[in-house]
Design a protein around this motif. Structure first.
Motif, mmCIF file in Angstrom:
data_model
loop_
_atom_site.group_PDB
_atom_site.id
_atom_site.type_symbol
_atom_site.label_atom_id
_atom_site.label_comp_id
_atom_site.label_asym_id
_atom_site.label_seq_id
_atom_site.Cartn_x
_atom_site.Cartn_y
_atom_site.Cartn_z
ATOM 1 N N SER A 258 0.738 -1.684 0.186
ATOM 2 C CA SER A 258 0.523 0.256 0.267
ATOM 3 C C SER A 258 1.245 0.773 0.105
ATOM 4 O O SER A 258 -0.040 2.075 -0.420
ATOM 5 C CB SER A 258 -1.140 0.248 0.764
ATOM 6 O OG SER A 258 -0.624 0.083 2.700
ATOM 7 N N ILE A 259 2.371 1.324 0.578
ATOM 8 C CA ILE A 259 2.327 2.789 0.536
ATOM 9 C C ILE A 259 4.387 2.873 0.013
ATOM 10 O O ILE A 259 4.324 3.651 0.051
ATOM 11 C CB ILE A 259 2.052 3.234 2.018
ATOM 12 C CG1 ILE A 259 3.513 2.861 3.138
ATOM 13 C CG2 ILE A 259 1.093 3.677 2.086
ATOM 14 C CD1 ILE A 259 3.026 3.517 4.061
ATOM 15 N N CYS A 260 4.902 1.621 0.003
ATOM 16 C CA CYS A 260 6.271 1.343 -0.357
ATOM 17 C C CYS A 260 6.841 1.657 -2.202
ATOM 18 O O CYS A 260 5.913 0.992 -2.840
ATOM 19 C CB CYS A 260 7.457 0.404 0.785
ATOM 20 S SG CYS A 260 6.642 -0.132 1.827
ATOM 21 N N HIS A 261 7.970 2.095 -2.458
ATOM 22 C CA HIS A 261 7.815 2.281 -3.445
ATOM 23 C C HIS A 261 9.003 1.703 -3.604
ATOM 24 O O HIS A 261 9.264 1.115 -4.794
ATOM 25 C CB HIS A 261 8.627 4.250 -3.671
ATOM 26 C CG HIS A 261 7.895 4.989 -3.498
ATOM 27 N ND1 HIS A 261 8.430 5.784 -2.540
ATOM 28 C CD2 HIS A 261 6.784 5.427 -4.031
ATOM 29 C CE1 HIS A 261 6.982 7.152 -2.749
ATOM 30 N NE2 HIS A 261 6.619 6.042 -3.027
ATOM 31 N N HIS A 262 10.111 1.096 -3.044
ATOM 32 C CA HIS A 262 11.190 0.132 -3.272
ATOM 33 C C HIS A 262 11.107 -1.097 -1.473
ATOM 34 O O HIS A 262 9.808 -0.139 -0.317
ATOM 35 C CB HIS A 262 12.577 0.335 -2.891
ATOM 36 C CG HIS A 262 13.047 0.973 -4.697
ATOM 37 N ND1 HIS A 262 12.308 1.688 -5.015
ATOM 38 C CD2 HIS A 262 13.209 0.611 -6.007
ATOM 39 C CE1 HIS A 262 12.934 2.792 -6.483
ATOM 40 N NE2 HIS A 262 13.501 1.536 -6.829
ATOM 41 N N VAL A 263 11.747 -1.940 -1.960
ATOM 42 C CA VAL A 263 11.230 -3.075 -0.884
ATOM 43 C C VAL A 263 12.451 -3.901 -0.781
ATOM 44 O O VAL A 263 13.223 -4.239 -1.974
ATOM 45 C CB VAL A 263 9.905 -3.428 -0.368
ATOM 46 C CG1 VAL A 263 10.070 -4.418 -2.570
ATOM 47 C CG2 VAL A 263 10.208 -4.073 0.494
ATOM 48 N N ALA A 264 13.028 -3.698 -0.085
ATOM 49 C CA ALA A 264 14.479 -4.961 0.413
ATOM 50 C C ALA A 264 14.002 -5.758 0.988
ATOM 51 O O ALA A 264 12.607 -6.572 2.040
ATOM 52 C CB ALA A 264 15.272 -4.359 1.243
ATOM 53 N N TYR B 105 0.725 -10.034 -14.358
ATOM 54 C CA TYR B 105 1.308 -9.107 -15.401
ATOM 55 C C TYR B 105 1.238 -7.763 -14.595
ATOM 56 O O TYR B 105 0.485 -7.555 -13.299
ATOM 57 C CB TYR B 105 0.855 -9.328 -16.303
ATOM 58 C CG TYR B 105 -1.128 -9.345 -15.955
ATOM 59 C CD1 TYR B 105 -1.772 -10.835 -15.567
ATOM 60 C CD2 TYR B 105 -1.569 -7.947 -16.101
ATOM 61 C CE1 TYR B 105 -3.143 -10.798 -15.309
ATOM 62 C CE2 TYR B 105 -3.104 -8.344 -15.891
ATOM 63 C CZ TYR B 105 -3.726 -8.966 -15.487
ATOM 64 O OH TYR B 105 -5.422 -9.528 -15.050
ATOM 65 N N HIS B 106 1.644 -7.191 -15.120
ATOM 66 C CA HIS B 106 0.883 -5.365 -14.981
ATOM 67 C C HIS B 106 0.285 -4.632 -16.471
ATOM 68 O O HIS B 106 1.619 -4.647 -16.808
ATOM 69 C CB HIS B 106 2.112 -5.045 -13.992
ATOM 70 C CG HIS B 106 3.831 -4.394 -14.026
ATOM 71 N ND1 HIS B 106 3.893 -3.334 -14.403
ATOM 72 C CD2 HIS B 106 4.534 -5.178 -14.412
ATOM 73 C CE1 HIS B 106 5.015 -3.295 -15.364
ATOM 74 N NE2 HIS B 106 5.726 -4.943 -15.009
ATOM 75 N N GLN C 244 -0.532 0.949 -6.086
ATOM 76 C CA GLN C 244 -0.438 2.014 -6.956
ATOM 77 C C GLN C 244 -0.450 2.410 -8.179
ATOM 78 O O GLN C 244 0.609 2.864 -9.252
ATOM 79 C CB GLN C 244 1.194 2.145 -6.332
ATOM 80 C CG GLN C 244 1.480 2.166 -4.681
ATOM 81 C CD GLN C 244 3.227 1.704 -3.953
ATOM 82 O OE1 GLN C 244 4.103 2.574 -5.334
ATOM 83 N NE2 GLN C 244 3.564 1.361 -2.995
ATOM 84 N N ASP C 245 -1.776 2.872 -8.077
ATOM 85 C CA ASP C 245 -2.175 3.179 -9.655
ATOM 86 C C ASP C 245 -2.149 2.233 -10.494
ATOM 87 O O ASP C 245 -2.019 2.609 -11.887
ATOM 88 C CB ASP C 245 -1.830 4.521 -10.006
ATOM 89 C CG ASP C 245 -2.079 5.392 -9.085
ATOM 90 O OD1 ASP C 245 -3.563 5.075 -7.839
ATOM 91 O OD2 ASP C 245 -1.377 6.045 -8.680
ATOM 92 N N GLN C 246 -1.739 0.872 -10.317
ATOM 93 C CA GLN C 246 -1.041 0.320 -12.067
ATOM 94 C C GLN C 246 -1.879 -1.099 -11.183
ATOM 95 O O GLN C 246 -2.365 -1.737 -10.306
ATOM 96 C CB GLN C 246 0.442 -0.548 -11.199
ATOM 97 C CG GLN C 246 1.389 0.635 -12.187
ATOM 98 C CD GLN C 246 2.174 -0.091 -13.148
ATOM 99 O OE1 GLN C 246 1.632 -0.576 -14.000
ATOM 100 N NE2 GLN C 246 3.724 0.385 -12.416
ATOM 101 N N ILE C 247 -2.261 -1.734 -12.833
ATOM 102 C CA ILE C 247 -3.305 -3.130 -12.270
ATOM 103 C C ILE C 247 -2.484 -4.081 -12.308
ATOM 104 O O ILE C 247 -1.691 -4.371 -13.362
ATOM 105 C CB ILE C 247 -4.399 -3.057 -13.644
ATOM 106 C CG1 ILE C 247 -4.929 -1.903 -13.500
ATOM 107 C CG2 ILE C 247 -4.574 -4.353 -13.327
ATOM 108 C CD1 ILE C 247 -6.383 -2.117 -13.569
ATOM 109 N N VAL C 248 -2.495 -4.534 -10.903
ATOM 110 C CA VAL C 248 -1.348 -6.017 -11.644
ATOM 111 C C VAL C 248 -2.330 -7.607 -11.345
ATOM 112 O O VAL C 248 -2.873 -7.496 -10.596
ATOM 113 C CB VAL C 248 -0.597 -5.673 -9.718
ATOM 114 C CG1 VAL C 248 0.595 -7.306 -9.559
ATOM 115 C CG2 VAL C 248 1.151 -4.410 -9.724
#
Ligand SMILES: Nc1ncnc2c1ncn2[C@@H]1O[C@H](COP(=O)(O)OP(=O)(O)O)[C@@H](O)[C@H]1O
Ligand SMILES: [Mg+2]
Length: 322
Positions: A181-187, A248-249, A280-284
């Protein structure tokens, strides 16, 4: 790990993976045995105590259990870091008012922590963390003891703070839903090591590390159904079905592609699990399917999906009656 200014960087891993230890290395509460932590080019790990205290003032921290002072009301909890920084009284007052408004706590200033809900307590902790206008915010399981509704509202608040104030956030969690819901990148961290890091959409559609796949399963419940799982084999045999995870996205819509596959390669597609969501606004979209047909056509189908930008992972093969 490299965190860009202004982004929300997630660190995910199961309990005991080393997430809190990593964040404690960032704020200098823990000394790494090797390696270094640079913040805007300045090394945290070799700073003397006074410089480190000053550097820490520019980092806001929030925790799972809020860590508020029970004996102070909301206003005085938020004012604490400003008092410690010896800010003038009128300045403290106006800053606290600003923060009460930002965190929507205007009507709770005189209340004590014991009179607040979990979500409200975390709002107080966020306001306190922002008091000295930090550039970085470190969040350690900030939503882990909140109910789903408060979790959503706290995540939204953090997103707004990041967006409006441009504060860089390092956000620790054990839940993929928070990352989503909120991260841009993730480790992804496992047993004290970062096993994978990527953009959030890539992590969801094309996970590489086994640990990432496990964490995704736990959150989306996207698993091969039990009846099939029990029959799953590592190698194909004559007329076995192939179990695929397809993801897919964005532009690659799945429906026409699957219909085309069936017509073109004369295969049978059996949908076992599927989910389509907006991250985040992309269909996944992620689905688990069984495809059956002659070997050559199955291979061609997989190649066709990949050519069209879908991620395909072969989970195994099953031999069963149609
Ligand atoms: N990189 C590491 N190397 C060695 N030990 C580690 C490392 N990271 C964490 N640990 C140890 O693992 C344990 C759990 O770490 P912690 O950071 O509390 O995990 P988490 O916050 O993910 O639940 C702690 O005892 C910690 O000292
Ligand atoms: Mg922890």
């Amino acid at each position: 790990m490299d965190v860009k200014p202004g982004e929300i960087y997630g660190i995910i891993g199961r309990s005991g993976a080393g997430k809190s230890t990593l964040i404690r290395c960032v704020n200098g509460l823990e000394q790494p045995s090797t390696g270094s932590v640079l913040i805007e080019g300045t090394c945290i790990t070799t700073m003397d105590a006074a410089t480190l205290r000053e550097a820490r003032r520019h980092m806001g921290m929030i925790f799972q259990h809020f860590n508020l002072l029970q004996s102070r009301n909301v206003i005085d909890n938020i004012a604490l870091p400003l008092e410690m920084a010896k800010a003038p009284k009128h300045e403290i007052q106006s800053r606290v008012n600003q923060l009460l408004e930002l965190t929507e706590l205007e009507n709770h200033g005189k209340q004590y922590p014991s009179q607040l809900s979990g979500g409200q307590k975390q709002r107080v902790a966020i306001a306190r963390a922002l008091a000295c206008s930090p550039k970085i915010m470190l969040c350690d399981e900030a939503t882990s003891s909140l109910d789903p509704r408060s979790t959503l509202s706290i995540l939204e608040l953090l997103r707004n703070i990041n967006h409006e104030l441009g504060i860089t956030m390092l956000l620790i969690t054990h839940e993929m839903d928070v990352v989503k819901s909120i991260c841009h990148h993730v480790a992804v961290i496992d047993a004290g090591e970062i096993v994978e890091q990527n953009g959030v959409i890539e992590i969801f559609t094309n996970p590489q590390a086994q640990e990432t796949k496990e964490l995704l399963k736990a959150s989306s419940r996207m698993e091969v159904p039990r009846v099939i799982k029990d029959l799953l084999q590592a190698n194909a045999s004559r007329d076995s079905g192939t179990i695929l995870r397809i993801a897919y996205h964005g532009a690659s819509a799945s429906q026409p592609i699957i219909s085309y596959l069936i017509q073109q390669y004369h295969i049978i597609v059996n949908m076992l699990q599927g989910s389509i969501e907006t991250i985040q606004d992309q269909i996944v979209g992620v689905m688990i399917v069984e495809i059956k047909g002659d070997r050559e056509n199955v291979d061609k189908s997989i190649a066709f999906l990949e050519r069209n930008g879908l991620h395909v992972e072969i989970l195994g093969y099953v031999q069963r009656d149609p």
